[in-house]
Design a protein around this motif. Structure first.
Motif, PDB file in Angstrom:
ATOM      1  N   VAL A 138      -5.222   5.214   2.371  1.00 50.56           N
ATOM      2  CA  VAL A 138      -4.231   4.319   1.786  1.00 50.56           C
ATOM      3  C   VAL A 138      -4.743   3.830   0.442  1.00 50.56           C
TER       4      VAL A 138
ATOM      5  N   TYR B 216       0.841  -1.194   0.000  1.00 52.69           N
ATOM      6  CA  TYR B 216       0.000   0.000   0.000  1.00 52.69           C
ATOM      7  C   TYR B 216       0.875   1.241   0.000  1.00 52.69           C
TER       8      TYR B 216
ATOM      9  N   LEU C 251       0.508   5.457   1.339  1.00 53.18           N
ATOM     10  CA  LEU C 251      -0.292   6.512   1.961  1.00 53.18           C
ATOM     11  C   LEU C 251      -0.558   7.571   0.907  1.00 53.18           C
TER      12      LEU C 251
ATOM     13  N   LEU D  15      -1.976  -4.045   6.538  1.00 53.31           N
ATOM     14  CA  LEU D  15      -3.030  -4.109   5.531  1.00 53.31           C
ATOM     15  C   LEU D  15      -2.878  -5.467   4.894  1.00 53.31           C
TER      16      LEU D  15
ATOM     17  N   THR E 179     -11.850  -2.672   9.466  1.00 54.38           N
ATOM     18  CA  THR E 179     -10.708  -2.222  10.281  1.00 54.38           C
ATOM     19  C   THR E 179     -10.659  -3.047  11.551  1.00 54.38           C
TER      20      THR E 179
ATOM     21  N   LEU F 224      -7.654  -3.540   7.451  1.00 52.43           N
ATOM     22  CA  LEU F 224      -6.751  -2.425   7.725  1.00 52.43           C
ATOM     23  C   LEU F 224      -6.631  -2.288   9.241  1.00 52.43           C
ATOM     24  N   LYS F 225      -5.417  -2.482   9.750  1.00 51.95           N
ATOM     25  CA  LYS F 225      -5.159  -2.304  11.178  1.00 51.95           C
ATOM     26  C   LYS F 225      -4.401  -1.005  11.356  1.00 51.95           C
ATOM     27  N   THR F 226      -4.921  -0.139  12.219  1.00 51.09           N
ATOM     28  CA  THR F 226      -4.277   1.144  12.473  1.00 51.09           C
ATOM     29  C   THR F 226      -4.141   1.367  13.972  1.00 51.09           C
TER      30      THR F 226
ATOM     31  N   ARG G 139      -9.674   6.045   6.554  1.00 50.24           N
ATOM     32  CA  ARG G 139     -10.018   5.720   7.947  1.00 50.24           C
ATOM     33  C   ARG G 139      -9.888   6.988   8.772  1.00 50.24           C
TER      34      ARG G 139
ATOM     35  N   GLN H 142      -1.112   5.511  12.571  1.00 51.62           N
ATOM     36  CA  GLN H 142      -0.112   4.616  11.987  1.00 51.62           C
ATOM     37  C   GLN H 142      -0.809   3.391  11.401  1.00 51.62           C
ATOM     38  N   VAL H 143      -0.353   2.973  10.226  1.00 54.57           N
ATOM     39  CA  VAL H 143      -0.850   1.733   9.629  1.00 54.57           C
ATOM     40  C   VAL H 143      -0.003   0.606  10.196  1.00 54.57           C
TER      41      VAL H 143
END
Length: 134
Positions: free
Chosen positions: A122, A34, A36, A89, A133, A98-100, A72, A85-86
């Motif tokens: 992203v 990915y 940004l 993904l 998410t 998607l984990k942030t 997000r 912060q990512v």
């Protein structure tokens, strides 16, 4: 009065046979690459929906030319200085996950007293899977 029960029965039967609950797996199958997306490069079609929803937490997606854009947002905050912060993904069996992490201003950091609505966008390769998410 008889016909009310008939309608209720027909509606119940339709829901029992046609409505389903779909299970979404979050177990990682593969990581996705990915990028940004900076503010000026956000597709025009996403800008208006983001601005309408930015005061509340949100998840938006947009697909264009083989690319999937995922936005997000974390809603309105009392000050600026927040960071998103990512963490990951990835693709699961039937979803894109998607984990942030949402990080607050550092204790010694000077922040503006102006409210902020932090979000990220992203970009990854297109998939028609459900996006969620964690």
């Amino acid at each position: 009065m008889k016909w009310h029960w008939g309608i209720f029965f027909a509606f119940s039967l339709i829901c029992l046979t046609g409505c389903s609950i779909r299970s979404v797996s979050t177990e990682k199958v593969k990581d996705l690459s990915y990028e940004l997306v900076e503010e000026p490069d956000i597709p025009e079609e996403m800008r208006e929906p983001i601005s309408r929803r930015q005061e509340e937490p949100f998840l938006l997606t947009y697909a264009d030319n083989g690319r999937l854009y995922i936005a997000r947002g974390y809603g309105k905050q009392e000050t600026d200085g927040y960071e998103i912060q990512v963490l990951a993904l990835y693709e699961s069996e039937n979803a894109i996950v998607l984990k942030t992490a949402f990080l607050g201003p550092e204790p010694d950091t000077e922040v503006s007293e102006e409210p902020a609505c932090p979000y990220i966008v992203v970009q990854t390769e297109y998939s028609n899977k459900y996006v969620m998410t964690e």
